[in-house]
Structure formats: C-alpha cells, structure tokens
Write a protein that holds these residues in place. Structure first.
Motif, mmCIF file in Angstrom:
data_model
loop_
_atom_site.group_PDB
_atom_site.id
_atom_site.type_symbol
_atom_site.label_atom_id
_atom_site.label_comp_id
_atom_site.label_asym_id
_atom_site.label_seq_id
_atom_site.Cartn_x
_atom_site.Cartn_y
_atom_site.Cartn_z
ATOM 1 N N LEU A 1 -43.906 8.483 68.996
ATOM 2 C CA LEU A 1 -44.584 7.199 68.840
ATOM 3 C C LEU A 1 -46.037 7.329 69.256
ATOM 4 C CD1 LEU A 1 -42.090 4.614 70.373
ATOM 5 C CD2 LEU A 1 -42.598 4.990 67.968
ATOM 6 N N TYR B 1 -39.063 2.585 67.999
ATOM 7 C CA TYR B 1 -37.948 3.201 67.288
ATOM 8 C C TYR B 1 -36.644 2.771 67.938
ATOM 9 C CZ TYR B 1 -38.260 6.836 70.938
ATOM 10 O OH TYR B 1 -38.332 7.510 72.124
ATOM 11 N N TYR C 1 -37.942 4.687 62.918
ATOM 12 C CA TYR C 1 -39.270 4.313 63.400
ATOM 13 C C TYR C 1 -39.740 3.035 62.710
ATOM 14 C CZ TYR C 1 -40.094 8.808 65.708
ATOM 15 O OH TYR C 1 -40.037 9.882 66.541
#
Length: 163
Positions: free
Chosen positions: A66, A94, A153
């Motif tokens: 991320l 996510y 995600y």
C-alpha cells in the motif's frame, strides 16, 4: 464481416476497461450511504477519477504494498487526476479474500476506512463532490494454518474544485 466483428470486440473491450465492477459499485454505494447518514452530500461518480484510481491500484498490486505515492511521472492522486488545483483525498487499503461475497468485501473495506480517523475524514470531506473507487486482486499469501488467500486492493479518490 471480419471488420465488423473486430470493431464489436474492440468496443466491448474498451467499455470494460473503464467500467466499474459490481464490487467497486457496491463500495461506492456504501460510501455514499455513509456520507448521507452523516449529513454530507452524495458523491458523483467520475470516470476520469476512476481511471486515476485504476492506475494507482494497479501500481500498488505490482509493487506489492500500500502507498499513496508512486515512483512515476504522476506520483500523487492530484497529479493522476490532472485537473489543476482541487481539494480532496485518497484512501488506499486492502482486505483478504477468502470465500467472501461482494457484500462482505465491500463492508470490510468501508468499515476499515471508517474506523481509521484520517480515512474517515476523507470519506466525510464536505468539499468533495465527485469520486471513484477501484479494486484489483493482489498477491497470494498464506496464513498461519496454510490456507492461501489473495489480497484485494482498493483506491478511493474524492475531490471537489477549489474555490
């Protein structure tokens, strides 16, 4: 005949490239419902914003983590929008995918943003009038008991024109 078939196939492919998935639609709907419950206007879906969120979601999947920035020509969400000066924010996140339904995945993602003060602030940004959310399947992971699962995600961008 062959030319018509190719044209039809290309048209379908192009429509799918920029069309939100049922999961993305569900997440966006839940965000709008949450905004209304908290006295904030609904966001209008924006295709250009969606494209920018897709680019970032794909970047995070390829990078395997991320992030709010990219090592690219468009490192930030406002650069990817290419709209000039805007006010808004970006949420990334996510969730693990087991045998989760659309409802479970969308609920888990939105709830994780609600429970995080900075992410919740972006969700309830009163200056934001438009937005979009994208998602994509990331890497395979294995949990403590050997079960393999994927990460899904998400990238959300909300924004409004600066006055």
């Amino acid at each position: 005949m062959k030319r018509k078939l190719i044209t039809i196939l290309l048209t379908i492919l192009m429509l799918n490239v920029y069309s939100q998935t049922p999961l993305e639609s569900k997440v966006f709907q839940k965000i709008n419902d949450y905004r209304v419950e908290n006295g904030v206007n609904r966001l209008k879906w924006d295709d250009a914003t969606y494209k920018s969120t897709q680019i970032h979601t794909e970047y995070m999947i390829k990078d395997g983590k991320l992030s709010h920035t990219e090592n690219s020509e468009t490192p930030n969400w406002w650069d990817r929008l290419n709209k000039g000066y805007v006010l808004g924010g970006e949420n990334c996140g996510y969730v693990p995918i087991y045998d989760s339904s659309l409802e479970e995945l969308s609920h888990e993602m939105v709830e994780s943003w609600i429970s995080s003060a900075p992410h919740n602030k972006a969700l309830l940004n009163k200056n934001a009038t438009v937005g979009a959310v994208s998602s994509g399947i990331g890497m395979d992971l294995e949990n403590w008991n050997g079960t393999t699962y994927n990460l899904r995600y998400f990238t959300l961008v909300v924004w409004g024109e600066a006055n």
